[in-house]
Design an enzyme around this catalytic site. Structure first.
Site, mmCIF file in Angstrom:
data_model
loop_
_atom_site.group_PDB
_atom_site.id
_atom_site.type_symbol
_atom_site.label_atom_id
_atom_site.label_comp_id
_atom_site.label_asym_id
_atom_site.label_seq_id
_atom_site.Cartn_x
_atom_site.Cartn_y
_atom_site.Cartn_z
ATOM 1 C CG ASP A 67 -0.267 -0.708 2.589
ATOM 2 O OD1 ASP A 67 0.958 -0.495 2.352
ATOM 3 O OD2 ASP A 67 -0.968 -0.977 3.590
ATOM 4 C CG ASN A 136 -9.005 -1.767 12.154
ATOM 5 O OD1 ASN A 136 -8.228 -2.191 11.435
ATOM 6 N ND2 ASN A 136 -9.634 -0.593 11.372
ATOM 7 C CG HIS A 138 -5.802 -2.072 8.697
ATOM 8 N ND1 HIS A 138 -6.124 -0.981 9.957
ATOM 9 C CD2 HIS A 138 -4.658 -2.120 8.520
ATOM 10 C CE1 HIS A 138 -5.033 -0.546 9.951
ATOM 11 N NE2 HIS A 138 -4.064 -1.022 9.245
ATOM 12 C CD GLU A 143 -8.738 0.780 7.486
ATOM 13 O OE1 GLU A 143 -8.866 0.090 8.563
ATOM 14 O OE2 GLU A 143 -8.638 1.965 7.967
HETATM 15 C C1 GLP Z 1 -0.479 0.302 8.610
HETATM 16 C C2 GLP Z 1 -0.113 -0.318 7.428
HETATM 17 C C3 GLP Z 1 -0.406 -1.901 7.634
HETATM 18 C C4 GLP Z 1 0.127 -2.298 8.865
HETATM 19 C C5 GLP Z 1 -0.598 -1.737 10.147
HETATM 20 C C6 GLP Z 1 -0.098 -2.010 11.439
HETATM 21 O O1 GLP Z 1 -2.060 0.697 8.586
HETATM 22 N N1 GLP Z 1 -0.598 -0.009 6.083
HETATM 23 O O2 GLP Z 1 0.249 -2.715 6.401
HETATM 24 O O3 GLP Z 1 -0.140 -3.666 9.157
HETATM 25 O O4 GLP Z 1 -0.469 -0.151 9.870
HETATM 26 O O5 GLP Z 1 0.988 -1.138 11.668
HETATM 27 P P1 GLP Z 1 1.751 -1.354 12.993
HETATM 28 O O6 GLP Z 1 2.871 -2.540 12.636
HETATM 29 O O7 GLP Z 1 2.602 -0.091 13.284
HETATM 30 O O8 GLP Z 1 0.891 -1.787 14.135
#
Ligand code: GLP
Length: 254
Positions: A67, A136, A138, A143
């Site tokens: 992404d 959540n 995702h 989402e």
């Molecule tokens: C972002 C990214 C995801 C990632 C998520 C969790 O939204 N787009 O790919 O898995 O955050 O992030 P973190 O690892 O900082 O908790």
């Protein structure tokens, strides 16, 4: 599904890096699906260390990221282009032309989504998809919603995701509201998936991922249907998991 239960973030990073290394060693021209966020930072650091010691070679590896924020250029320090350069690409010998991310600056949304789906297709699919987990549920920027998205799409980020990611921005107001993300179909087509999870904040999402109903309101729950998922999770992330919840015997705890 295999779960490697590890003690903490450091162990999670090392174990996950071992799994990625095995992939690169077994198939030097593999396609890696890459994730951002704070969770894979330690894994990427470990890969850089092993590369610098001469144990790994990324010369033929290709990568495709999940992404990118809409409206952020690669030079923007909060963009995922910048993140990948900083946390991985600048420290290994992957060729820049072999790395791919959605173009956050693309004006034509539909054209960019189609272009990115074609990039993934041309590569012949992803051998190993690294995933983090949103609080959540995702994955990528898929989402919670009414239907699982198939291909690359532009997502309106939820308030909880914007709030969670605000910690990376000096001004929380600057967190983009939209992002390009590959779809669930693209993730599910990866030959192997490596999900890394750390911390108490992910415990509920991890429990729903493993045992909840398969539902687009918890996008990660779709992983229950993938034939080859490896989860590396630390004690805090696993704190709501009771091995006896696995009635089907589908989960192999390592
Ligand atoms: C972002 C990214 C995801 C990632 C998520 C969790 O939204 N787009 O790919 O898995 O955050 O992030 P973190 O690892 O900082 O908790």
């Amino acid at each position: 599904m295999r779960i490697y239960a590890v003690k903490n973030y450091e162990e999670m990073s090392r174990k996950a890096a071992n799994i990625v290394s095995a992939q690169v060693i077994l198939k030097p021209d593999c396609v890696l699906g890459l994730a951002t966020g704070s969770t894979p930072e330690g894994l990427y650091k470990q890969l850089k260390d092993w590369y610098q010691k001469g144990d790994l070679d990324f010369a033929q590896v290709k990568s495709v990221n999940l992404d990118e924020y809409r409206g952020l250029s690669p030079e923007n320090e909060q963009s995922y282009h910048y993140y990948m350069k900083k946390h991985l690409f600048s420290g290994i010998n992957i060729k820049a032309e072999n790395t791919h991310l959605p173009n956050g600056m693309a004006e034509d949304e539909a054209a960019e989504c189609m272009r990115y789906d074609n990039v993934v297709k041309r590569m012949g699919g992803v051998d190993l998809q690294i995933l983090g987990l949103g609080g959540n549920g995702h994955i990528g920027f898929n989402e919670p919603c009414e239907n699982f998205a198939k291909g690359t799409h532009c997502v309106h980020l939820t308030e909880s995701t914007i709030a969670a990611n605000a910690r990376f921005f000096d001004d929380p107001e600057k967190v983009p509201e939209y992002a390009f993300s590959v779809g669930i179909r693209t993730i599910m087509m990866a030959k192997k998936i490596l999900l890394v999870v750390s911390g108490k904040g992910k415990a509920d999402a991890l429990h729903k991922t493993l045992f909840g109903p398969i539902n687009p309101r918890v996008p990660s729950s779709i992983l229950q249907l993938h034939p080859d998922v490896i989860i590396v999770a630390d004690e805090e992330a696993l704190s709501q998991i009771d091995r006896s919840d696995d009635k089907s015997g589908d989960i192999y705890f390592c």
